[in-house]
Design a protein around this motif. Structure first.
Motif, PDB file in Angstrom:
ATOM      1  N   ILE A 121       0.814  -1.087   0.085  1.00 43.05           N
ATOM      2  CA  ILE A 121      -0.136   0.089  -0.083  1.00 43.05           C
ATOM      3  C   ILE A 121       0.900   1.258   0.056  1.00 43.05           C
ATOM      4  O   ILE A 121       0.538   2.129  -0.658  1.00 43.05           O
ATOM      5  CB  ILE A 121      -0.938  -0.114   1.087  1.00 43.05           C
ATOM      6  CG1 ILE A 121      -1.776  -1.187   1.055  1.00 43.05           C
ATOM      7  CG2 ILE A 121      -1.712   1.344   1.409  1.00 43.05           C
ATOM      8  CD1 ILE A 121      -2.778  -1.472   2.432  1.00 43.05           C
ATOM      9  N   PHE A 129       3.201   2.892  -3.015  1.00 44.67           N
ATOM     10  CA  PHE A 129       2.017   2.381  -4.072  1.00 44.67           C
ATOM     11  C   PHE A 129       2.501   2.112  -5.312  1.00 44.67           C
ATOM     12  O   PHE A 129       3.311   3.098  -5.820  1.00 44.67           O
ATOM     13  CB  PHE A 129       1.075   3.281  -3.873  1.00 44.67           C
ATOM     14  CG  PHE A 129      -0.524   2.721  -4.574  1.00 44.67           C
ATOM     15  CD1 PHE A 129      -1.175   1.747  -4.228  1.00 44.67           C
ATOM     16  CD2 PHE A 129      -0.688   3.134  -5.872  1.00 44.67           C
ATOM     17  CE1 PHE A 129      -2.189   1.297  -4.824  1.00 44.67           C
ATOM     18  CE2 PHE A 129      -1.765   2.525  -6.530  1.00 44.67           C
ATOM     19  CZ  PHE A 129      -2.592   1.572  -5.992  1.00 44.67           C
ATOM     20  N   VAL A 136      -7.859   3.891   1.998  1.00 42.80           N
ATOM     21  CA  VAL A 136      -7.022   3.375   0.988  1.00 42.80           C
ATOM     22  C   VAL A 136      -7.619   3.218  -0.335  1.00 42.80           C
ATOM     23  O   VAL A 136      -7.227   3.507  -1.332  1.00 42.80           O
ATOM     24  CB  VAL A 136      -6.325   2.054   1.649  1.00 42.80           C
ATOM     25  CG1 VAL A 136      -5.419   1.409   0.192  1.00 42.80           C
ATOM     26  CG2 VAL A 136      -5.281   2.207   2.641  1.00 42.80           C
TER      27      VAL A 136
END
Lengths: 404, 370
Positions: free
Chosen positions: B283, B286, B313
């Motif tokens: 995450i 990214f 997210v």
């Protein structure tokens, strides 16, 4: 790196129950476990506000709570640091008034605590200071201007904590006590005899991390000295609204560690108590809690107005207990100061000059540095954002250039 | 504080206490050669053991991680193998665990700490946000904090409240933290090794409903790959994966939602629609490149996440893709996320969790021409 993987016989030093440490202390001092862990009935004090050495019977000592007078050389070194520390405090406050620094939480009046916390440690030891402990940071050898960078406003920490073994001056209260615990734990696992001193104030003892840090240090039996400067106020809130414990040092017994109270304006008593605490910790006693009874002579910071919450009379009362004047009297009476006072004053002035010059300097800032240290290497996203700012800067620098 | 797995729902891939015990004993089985069916729990356990073997500064600690081996058995056997100094239980205090790890990382160690459950990590939030994330920056890189905070997260296990939060957005929102979340057994091994190798602090989000998922993997091969990458200085850190290739639309998922997205893609294939599934994996940072390449190719996208959609997210992914792929899009990007409600009680969680049908409904909404 030598960490034993001998799981059939776990290292006793690592998992030693607190009771064992206490019973060892009991054997050593010939007192009960409670008497070892509880602070003495009276705070430890040696040189009174009048600068006279108290009779031994009046020093607050008890069996198992005995404190030899520190050596003259240590006291002279402490006095020098006291004078420098006071000068640093007052110079920094002046620089804030002149707009050279954003803010300065002064330890004016608490210099004895600052100096003793720094001087009781050896070269390999660590210290974890708060935002009010700049004098202790400098007394550990950090360059004064580097120490003040945090308040100058061009970056956060101005020094390398690992190089100096001095934590960053910490703002979120007592969070740094856990870092002290971790540093001590890592050192212990490697078999090093590092002692770590962690500082906080009276208000901070209400925080959850205070509890967690003391408990972790006790359970893992780590050489950490928790040094609480009880300066009576957390900004405006008096100690009576933080805690109704008999004293903050009494909190130690709840964790299975020893606590002690000391006159926080008496650098002689402070050094006596902290030197012994460092020795005990280094010899394997586990952590200790020392409460220094002192007073914040000035407002919390320049942005605070102390007249709104405390009477002038109280401040005047503490003015008479000043840590520096009593030390000067004591050393002069003993004939230890001679002409040293002029030399020390000159040294303090040199540090003040260094601060004035260092903090008046217009330090060039590099806006692109904002992206450089977020991670070890910038992420693609940070590279994009850095390029965007670089582009803005380039266009600002040459506004006549066509933008399309 | 132990998990009480009380209900079992095959449809959501939930697990019962019995399968938890089975997974634990499977993790203890002696390693065989060649590809074996192993659980994500075993892969994580092996990654920890291999990292500890490779580097004596790697320490593991937390609540119940010692003799018990963790409530999910991820640290099973580590104390026995490496001793109480390398893998040990702490007092029950999460801020203490993370704060002590900060000090250890400042002083030469590489701690890997376990937060027992997502929602139990909140007492450590101040340490994570104010110190773990910022130490490198505030010291201009003088102090690195090579530490990993492992967080079993998300739902689908029939857990009671405070055991099923999707907390990744809090960490992803904090500058200075890397946030990884594996969805496959092989990635669990690979990514945990990379997290421990990283000189930056990593929030390692472990989808707890996948702990007992099995894949055929060759641990010896993964170990060799890791060693080869370490030697050559290469790494898959920060890279998303194409979990299933497709041409008509892209499903973007991470962690616990990846198997659900794959199931949706399989179902769509039966109806003649080819969906590509991207497993985000990292995450933070990214992987815009992989995600956007897929969306530019398919022209349609659905982002899937268990966490609440609002300020999450998933909303960040939609914004990023929209900014970068607007002219390639045939339809607005859709999201299938948890509702903006506190995580439901076990008997209600299947209404909350993104499922195959809800994903396929969203895909149907992507303005198809015929």
């Amino acid at each position: 790196m030598t960490i034993s993987a001998d799981h059939s016989a776990p290292d006793r030093a690592q998992r030693l129950p607190a009771e064992d440490a206490v019973s060892e202390a009991v054997r050593k001092f010939g007192i009960t476990a409670e008497d070892y862990m509880l602070p003495a009935h009276h705070q430890i004090e040696m040189v009174g506000p009048d600068g006279r050495l108290k009779a031994e019977s009046e020093q607050g000592t008890e069996p198992g709570h005995e404190y030899p007078l520190p050596a003259d050389e240590e006291l002279l070194a402490a006095y020098e640091q006291l004078v420098v520390g006071r000068r640093v405090n007052d110079q920094n406050s002046a620089l804030v008034r002149q707009g050279r620094m954003a803010v300065y939480p002064s330890s004016h009046g608490q210099e004895a605590c600052q100096v003793a916390a720094a001087l009781c440690l050896s070269a390999g030891d660590w210290i974890f200071p708060t935002y009010r402990d700049a004098v202790a940071v400098m007394a550990r050898g950090v360059d004064p201007v580097e120490a003040m960078t945090i308040f100058r406003g061009d970056w956060h920490s101005g020094y390398d904590p690992a190089k100096h073994k001095v934590g960053i001056q910490c703002t979120p209260l007592t969070t740094q006590l856990l870092h002290a615990v971790g540093v001590a734990h890592a050192a212990k696992l490697r078999g090093e005899d590092t002692v770590v001193l962690a500082m906080c104030g009276d208000g901070a003892t209400s925080e959850g991390d205070f509890h967690e840090a003391l408990n972790f240090a006790a359970v893992f039996h780590l050489p950490v000295i928790f040094f609480v400067q009880n300066n009576k106020y957390a900004i405006s809130v008096p100690l009576s609204q933080q805690s109704v414990a008999p004293s903050l040092a009494h909190k130690a017994v709840g964790y299975g560690m020893a606590g002690e109270r000391v006159d926080g304006n008496d650098v002689v008593a402070l050094l006596a108590v902290l030197d012994r605490a460092v020795k005990l910790a280094r010899d394997g006693s586990g952590p200790l809690l020392v409460e220094a009874n002192t007073y914040r002579m000035q407002a919390h910071t320049n942005a605070d107005d102390a007249s709104r919450y405390r009477p002038d009379g109280e401040v005047a009362e503490w003015l008479a207990k000043d840590p520096i004047s009593r030390m000067k009297t004591y050393l002069t009476d003993r004939g230890l100061l001679d002409d040293g006072d002029a030399r020390i004053a000159a040294k303090a002035e040199a540090v003040a000059t260094q601060l004035r010059e260092g903090l008046s300097e217009d330090v060039p800032v590099d806006p692109l540095e904002l992206f450089r240290h977020v991670f070890s290497a910038p992420t693609p996203q940070l590279k994009e954002q850095s390029a965007m700012l670089a582009d803005e800067l380039a266009r600002e620098a040459s506004p006549e250039e066509p933008t399309k | 504080m132990s998990p009480t797995v009380t209900t079992s729902s095959e449809a959501n891939g939930n697990v019962s206490a019995a399968t938890a015990r089975a997974a634990a004993s499977a993790a203890a089985v002696q390693e065989a050669t060649g590809p074996q069916a192993i659980t994500m729990a075993k892969a994580l356990n092996t990654a920890l053991a291999d990292a500890m073997q490779a580097d004596p500064s790697v320490l593991v600690f937390g609540e119940d991680v010692g003799m018990l081996g963790g409530v999910f058995r991820i640290t099973d056997g580590l104390t026995k193998t490496f001793g109480q100094q390398r893998c040990f239980d702490t007092p029950l205090a999460e801020s203490g665990i993370v704060g002590m790890a900060v000090g250890m990382a400042m002083n030469g160690m590489r701690p890997v700490v376990e937060m027992q459950f997502d929602a139990f990590a909140y007492p450590a939030f101040q340490q994570i946000v104010s110190h773990v994330a910022k130490m490198h920056n505030r010291t201009k890189g003088a102090l690195k904090l090579p530490m990993v905070i492992r967080v079993p997260y998300a739902g689908g296990i029939g857990g009671v409240e405070h055991h099923c939060d999707s907390s990744e957005s809090y960490y992803a929102h904090t500058a200075g933290l890397k946030v990884f979340t594996p969805a496959t057994v092989a990635d669990a091994y690979r990514m945990l090794r990379e997290a421990i190798d990283s000189d930056d602090p990593v929030m390692f989000m472990e989808p707890k409903k996948l702990y007992w998922s099995k894949d055929l993997v060759d641990l010896a091969d993964l170990r060799a790959q890791h060693a080869a990458n370490a030697d050559s200085g290469t790494s898959s850190e920060g890279k998303a994966a194409v979990a299933r290739p497709g041409t008509d639309a892209t499903l973007i998922a991470y962690g616990p939602s990846v198997p659900t997205a794959l199931a949706a893609a399989a179902a769509a294939a039966e109806e003649g629609r080819s969906l590509e599934v991207i497993d985000v994996r990292s995450i933070v940072p990214f992987d815009d490149e992989t995600v956007c390449a897929s969306v530019r190719k398919t022209g349609r996208a659905v982002v899937i996440a268990e966490a609440h959609g609002f300020a999450s997210v998933s909303s960040e992914i939609v914004a990023r893709v929209q900014e970068r792929c607007f002219h390639y899009l045939a339809a607005p990007i859709r999201r299938v996320t948890g509702f903006d409600i506190p995580y439901p009680a076990p008997k209600l969680e299947h209404y909350y969790l993104p499922g195959v049908d809800r994903i396929l409904d969203a895909v149907d909404d992507l303005q198809w021409e015929n």
